[in-house]
Design an enzyme around this catalytic site. Structure first.
Site, PDB file in Angstrom:
ATOM      1  N   GLY A 136       4.062  75.179  32.176  1.00  0.00           N
ATOM      2  CA  GLY A 136       3.314  74.930  33.406  1.00  0.00           C
ATOM      3  C   GLY A 136       2.555  76.148  33.872  1.00  0.00           C
ATOM      4  N   CYS A 137       3.178  77.307  33.796  1.00  0.00           N
ATOM      5  CA  CYS A 137       2.536  78.541  34.254  1.00  0.00           C
ATOM      6  C   CYS A 137       1.377  78.937  33.341  1.00  0.00           C
ATOM      7  CB  CYS A 137       3.563  79.669  34.341  1.00  0.00           C
ATOM      8  SG  CYS A 137       4.874  79.334  35.548  1.00  0.00           S
ATOM      9  N   THR A 138       1.495  78.625  32.072  1.00  0.00           N
ATOM     10  CA  THR A 138       0.399  78.901  31.145  1.00  0.00           C
ATOM     11  C   THR A 138      -0.792  78.002  31.445  1.00  0.00           C
ATOM     12  OG1 THR A 138       1.908  79.640  29.401  1.00  0.00           O
ATOM     13  CG2 THR A 138      -0.282  78.911  28.717  1.00  0.00           C
ATOM     14  N   ALA A 144      -2.451  79.354  34.674  1.00  0.00           N
ATOM     15  CA  ALA A 144      -3.173  80.607  34.455  1.00  0.00           C
ATOM     16  C   ALA A 144      -4.464  80.373  33.670  1.00  0.00           C
ATOM     17  CB  ALA A 144      -2.275  81.606  33.723  1.00  0.00           C
ATOM     18  N   LYS A 169       7.151  81.809  36.022  1.00  0.00           N
ATOM     19  CA  LYS A 169       7.436  82.688  34.875  1.00  0.00           C
ATOM     20  C   LYS A 169       6.303  82.692  33.871  1.00  0.00           C
ATOM     21  CE  LYS A 169      11.207  83.930  31.742  1.00  0.00           C
ATOM     22  NZ  LYS A 169      11.185  85.309  32.274  1.00  0.00           N
TER      23      LYS A 169
END
Length: 215
Positions: free
Chosen positions: A74-76, A79, A69
């Protein structure tokens, strides 16, 4: 007290139902050597929606990473790590693509907030995730697993990363693909061919231009 007890009973009952309900079928993950399933969708690049076809990248290495998401911790981290290592990958002609079930607006905001230089693919119906065996990573939320595939120039799966550390994964990719080494200087020839792609305003079609560098 009776109301509290009833609420607790309902919460526990709901948790039991979720824990023991049959899980949605999940396709098997791809293996090294498998042909990468075709992808035709839209992607967000900068603030624009652009058409995307994986076939446009034939002859190039592609890092396709699935994540749960936009704008989650974590995804930030993942990325931003790919953002910070993007120039190294691009110097070796390696493309980066992110994919999740988020909306176009969510992707657009995520890209703008963290200045992501690579496209994020739109997969609202999870067709891409299902084809690559990354759907239902968090079944109760319907989010993708955190999985990365490296697709070789021949269109086959070169590497699979089923478990990654979001903060260090990009460095791992850079190391494994040799992008942490100095780029070799081509030997001079009488009839030099056009330089391989490096940067372009439109990353979705790397072979569109023979003069400009491509992303």
């Amino acid at each position: 007290m009776k109301l509290v007890a009833i609420v607790l009973i309902l919460v526990v009952a709901g948790a039991v139902v979720v824990a023991f309900r049959p899980r949605a079928a999940r396709a098997a993950m791809l293996k090294e050597g498998d042909i990468a399933p075709s992808i035709s969708t839209d992607a967000i690049f900068n603030d624009q929606i652009i058409p995307f076809h994986l076939s446009d990248y034939h002859g190039r290495q592609v890092v396709l990473y699935f994540y749960p998401k936009d704008n989650t911790p974590g995804c930030t981290r993942e990325a931003c790590a790919f953002r910070d290592g993007y120039a190294r990958l691009q110097s070796w002609g390696i493309f980066v693509l992110g994919c999740s079930v988020d909306s176009a607006n969510a992707h657009r905001a995520f890209i703008k907030k963290y200045r992501l230089p690579f496209p994020l693919l739109l997969d609202p119906d999870k067709k891409i995730a299902k084809a690559y065996g990354t759907d239902n990573g968090i079944p109760i939320l319907g989010l993708d697993q955190r999985v990365t595939y490296v697709i070789g120039a021949d269109g086959r799966i070169l590497k699979v990363y089923p478990e990654v550390d979001p903060g260090t994964h990009a460095k791992q990719i850079i190391h494994d693909l040799g992008a942490d080494k100095p780029h070799p200087t081509p030997a001079p020839t009488a009839m030099a061919s056009p330089a391989p792609a490096a940067h372009a305003a439109h990353p979705a079609r790397p072979s569109d231009s023979s003069d400009d560098d491509t992303e």
